[in-house]
Design a protein around this motif. Structure first.
Motif, PDB file in Angstrom:
ATOM      1  N   LEU A  33     -19.180   2.324  15.756  1.00  0.00           N
ATOM      2  CA  LEU A  33     -20.525   2.920  15.806  1.00  0.00           C
ATOM      3  C   LEU A  33     -21.525   1.948  16.427  1.00  0.00           C
ATOM      4  O   LEU A  33     -22.286   2.315  17.327  1.00  0.00           O
ATOM      5  CB  LEU A  33     -20.975   3.316  14.404  1.00  0.00           C
ATOM      6  CG  LEU A  33     -22.401   3.817  14.256  1.00  0.00           C
ATOM      7  CD1 LEU A  33     -22.593   5.123  14.998  1.00  0.00           C
ATOM      8  CD2 LEU A  33     -22.754   3.984  12.795  1.00  0.00           C
ATOM      9  N   TYR A  34     -21.516   0.706  15.983  1.00  0.00           N
ATOM     10  CA  TYR A  34     -22.460  -0.289  16.489  1.00  0.00           C
ATOM     11  C   TYR A  34     -22.244  -0.559  17.981  1.00  0.00           C
ATOM     12  O   TYR A  34     -23.190  -0.511  18.774  1.00  0.00           O
ATOM     13  CB  TYR A  34     -22.351  -1.593  15.692  1.00  0.00           C
ATOM     14  CG  TYR A  34     -23.145  -2.714  16.305  1.00  0.00           C
ATOM     15  CD1 TYR A  34     -24.532  -2.675  16.311  1.00  0.00           C
ATOM     16  CD2 TYR A  34     -22.504  -3.785  16.912  1.00  0.00           C
ATOM     17  CE1 TYR A  34     -25.266  -3.696  16.906  1.00  0.00           C
ATOM     18  CE2 TYR A  34     -23.232  -4.804  17.504  1.00  0.00           C
ATOM     19  CZ  TYR A  34     -24.604  -4.756  17.500  1.00  0.00           C
ATOM     20  OH  TYR A  34     -25.330  -5.755  18.087  1.00  0.00           O
ATOM     21  N   ILE A  35     -20.997  -0.810  18.361  1.00  0.00           N
ATOM     22  CA  ILE A  35     -20.705  -1.130  19.764  1.00  0.00           C
ATOM     23  C   ILE A  35     -21.036   0.069  20.660  1.00  0.00           C
ATOM     24  O   ILE A  35     -21.632  -0.087  21.727  1.00  0.00           O
ATOM     25  CB  ILE A  35     -19.226  -1.545  19.939  1.00  0.00           C
ATOM     26  CG1 ILE A  35     -18.914  -2.800  19.117  1.00  0.00           C
ATOM     27  CG2 ILE A  35     -18.874  -1.734  21.408  1.00  0.00           C
ATOM     28  CD1 ILE A  35     -19.426  -4.085  19.653  1.00  0.00           C
ATOM     29  N   ALA A  36     -20.672   1.265  20.219  1.00  0.00           N
ATOM     30  CA  ALA A  36     -20.962   2.465  21.011  1.00  0.00           C
ATOM     31  C   ALA A  36     -22.467   2.637  21.182  1.00  0.00           C
ATOM     32  O   ALA A  36     -22.944   2.955  22.280  1.00  0.00           O
ATOM     33  CB  ALA A  36     -20.350   3.702  20.342  1.00  0.00           C
ATOM     34  N   TRP A  37     -23.223   2.402  20.128  1.00  0.00           N
ATOM     35  CA  TRP A  37     -24.683   2.539  20.183  1.00  0.00           C
ATOM     36  C   TRP A  37     -25.282   1.544  21.172  1.00  0.00           C
ATOM     37  O   TRP A  37     -26.130   1.911  21.987  1.00  0.00           O
ATOM     38  CB  TRP A  37     -25.262   2.340  18.776  1.00  0.00           C
ATOM     39  CG  TRP A  37     -26.745   2.308  18.714  1.00  0.00           C
ATOM     40  CD1 TRP A  37     -27.604   3.363  18.830  1.00  0.00           C
ATOM     41  CD2 TRP A  37     -27.567   1.160  18.515  1.00  0.00           C
ATOM     42  NE1 TRP A  37     -28.897   2.937  18.706  1.00  0.00           N
ATOM     43  CE2 TRP A  37     -28.911   1.586  18.511  1.00  0.00           C
ATOM     44  CE3 TRP A  37     -27.293  -0.197  18.323  1.00  0.00           C
ATOM     45  CZ2 TRP A  37     -29.962   0.712  18.338  1.00  0.00           C
ATOM     46  CZ3 TRP A  37     -28.342  -1.060  18.149  1.00  0.00           C
ATOM     47  CH2 TRP A  37     -29.658  -0.600  18.155  1.00  0.00           C
ATOM     48  N   VAL A  38     -24.842   0.294  21.138  1.00  0.00           N
ATOM     49  CA  VAL A  38     -25.372  -0.742  22.029  1.00  0.00           C
ATOM     50  C   VAL A  38     -25.123  -0.378  23.493  1.00  0.00           C
ATOM     51  O   VAL A  38     -26.039  -0.413  24.323  1.00  0.00           O
ATOM     52  CB  VAL A  38     -24.742  -2.122  21.711  1.00  0.00           C
ATOM     53  CG1 VAL A  38     -25.017  -3.131  22.818  1.00  0.00           C
ATOM     54  CG2 VAL A  38     -25.254  -2.648  20.374  1.00  0.00           C
ATOM     55  N   PHE A  39     -23.891  -0.008  23.819  1.00  0.00           N
ATOM     56  CA  PHE A  39     -23.561   0.265  25.215  1.00  0.00           C
ATOM     57  C   PHE A  39     -24.155   1.584  25.699  1.00  0.00           C
ATOM     58  O   PHE A  39     -24.616   1.671  26.838  1.00  0.00           O
ATOM     59  CB  PHE A  39     -22.043   0.221  25.429  1.00  0.00           C
ATOM     60  CG  PHE A  39     -21.528  -1.185  25.537  1.00  0.00           C
ATOM     61  CD1 PHE A  39     -21.425  -1.813  26.761  1.00  0.00           C
ATOM     62  CD2 PHE A  39     -21.155  -1.901  24.404  1.00  0.00           C
ATOM     63  CE1 PHE A  39     -20.963  -3.113  26.871  1.00  0.00           C
ATOM     64  CE2 PHE A  39     -20.695  -3.196  24.498  1.00  0.00           C
ATOM     65  CZ  PHE A  39     -20.605  -3.809  25.733  1.00  0.00           C
ATOM     66  N   PHE A  40     -24.161   2.607  24.849  1.00  0.00           N
ATOM     67  CA  PHE A  40     -24.730   3.893  25.264  1.00  0.00           C
ATOM     68  C   PHE A  40     -26.229   3.755  25.518  1.00  0.00           C
ATOM     69  O   PHE A  40     -26.758   4.284  26.499  1.00  0.00           O
ATOM     70  CB  PHE A  40     -24.456   4.963  24.203  1.00  0.00           C
ATOM     71  CG  PHE A  40     -24.761   6.351  24.664  1.00  0.00           C
ATOM     72  CD1 PHE A  40     -23.920   6.998  25.554  1.00  0.00           C
ATOM     73  CD2 PHE A  40     -25.888   7.006  24.224  1.00  0.00           C
ATOM     74  CE1 PHE A  40     -24.193   8.280  25.992  1.00  0.00           C
ATOM     75  CE2 PHE A  40     -26.177   8.297  24.650  1.00  0.00           C
ATOM     76  CZ  PHE A  40     -25.328   8.935  25.532  1.00  0.00           C
ATOM     77  N   ARG A  41     -26.901   3.023  24.655  1.00  0.00           N
ATOM     78  CA  ARG A  41     -28.341   2.787  24.838  1.00  0.00           C
ATOM     79  C   ARG A  41     -28.603   2.042  26.142  1.00  0.00           C
ATOM     80  O   ARG A  41     -29.561   2.336  26.866  1.00  0.00           O
ATOM     81  CB  ARG A  41     -28.892   2.006  23.645  1.00  0.00           C
ATOM     82  CG  ARG A  41     -30.400   2.084  23.536  1.00  0.00           C
ATOM     83  CD  ARG A  41     -30.886   1.368  22.330  1.00  0.00           C
ATOM     84  NE  ARG A  41     -30.695  -0.062  22.591  1.00  0.00           N
ATOM     85  CZ  ARG A  41     -30.826  -1.013  21.715  1.00  0.00           C
ATOM     86  NH1 ARG A  41     -31.134  -0.729  20.484  1.00  0.00           N
ATOM     87  NH2 ARG A  41     -30.656  -2.266  22.033  1.00  0.00           N
ATOM     88  N   SER A  42     -27.749   1.095  26.482  1.00  0.00           N
ATOM     89  CA  SER A  42     -27.882   0.374  27.742  1.00  0.00           C
ATOM     90  C   SER A  42     -27.692   1.319  28.927  1.00  0.00           C
ATOM     91  O   SER A  42     -28.416   1.237  29.926  1.00  0.00           O
ATOM     92  CB  SER A  42     -26.866  -0.766  27.805  1.00  0.00           C
ATOM     93  OG  SER A  42     -26.937  -1.429  29.040  1.00  0.00           O
TER      94      SER A  42
END
Length: 156
Positions: A33-42
């Motif tokens: 969840l955290y990694i997906a959120w960071v990259f998707f937001r980027s």
């Protein structure tokens, strides 16, 4: 060495190990969840102002072997398409490896991270990279579509 002492140490460690094993699926989901959120937001930031993104890839980022526009497109695509897969745990290892490459290219192609002494930024990239390698190596866990599909198709 006293075998009774060794047996006592093993017995004492059994309960915490059991708790950690039980928590593993939730912890892997949290990492995804955290990694997906960071990259998707980027990725959303990149497409929000495509002109700025192209300018950054032309002037700041030094992606080897690729024209800046293609590198920008590939980076944004990876950051938008792979995180949902990672979050769902669908083709989780593929998504983790893909995002690892995106992360590695970000570190390689942006020398300012090293020139301006940005230890927090570098540490974040290292953390994301290590987390993604762990997900690629061990899989997305029991709370993933990959695990559900494996169970479903093993029954057939």
């Amino acid at each position: 060495m006293n075998t009774a002492l060794l047996q006592r140490g093993i017995a004492l460690s059994a309960q915490p190990v059991s708790w950690l094993n039980a928590a593993q699926p939730v912890l892997l989901l949290a990492v995804r969840l955290y990694i997906a959120w960071v990259f998707f937001r980027s990725g959303l930031t990149k497409i929000d102002d495509w002109g700025t993104t192209l300018a950054l890839f032309q002037d700041e980022y030094q992606v080897p072997l690729l024209p800046p526009a293609l590198a920008a497109f590939m980076g944004a695509s990876g950051e938008l398409l792979l995180p949902p897969l990672l979050l769902l745990g669908l083709a989780g290892r593929f998504a983790a490896l893909g995002l690892f490459v995106v992360n590695a290219m970000a570190v390689i192609s942006y020398p300012a991270l090293f020139q301006f002494d940005c230890p927090a930024a570098i540490q974040s990239h290292y953390f994301w990279g290590a987390s993604l390698l762990g997900l690629a190596a061990f899989g997305p866990g029991a709370l993933s579509l990959d695990a559900w599909l494996m169970k479903r198709f093993k029954r057939l």
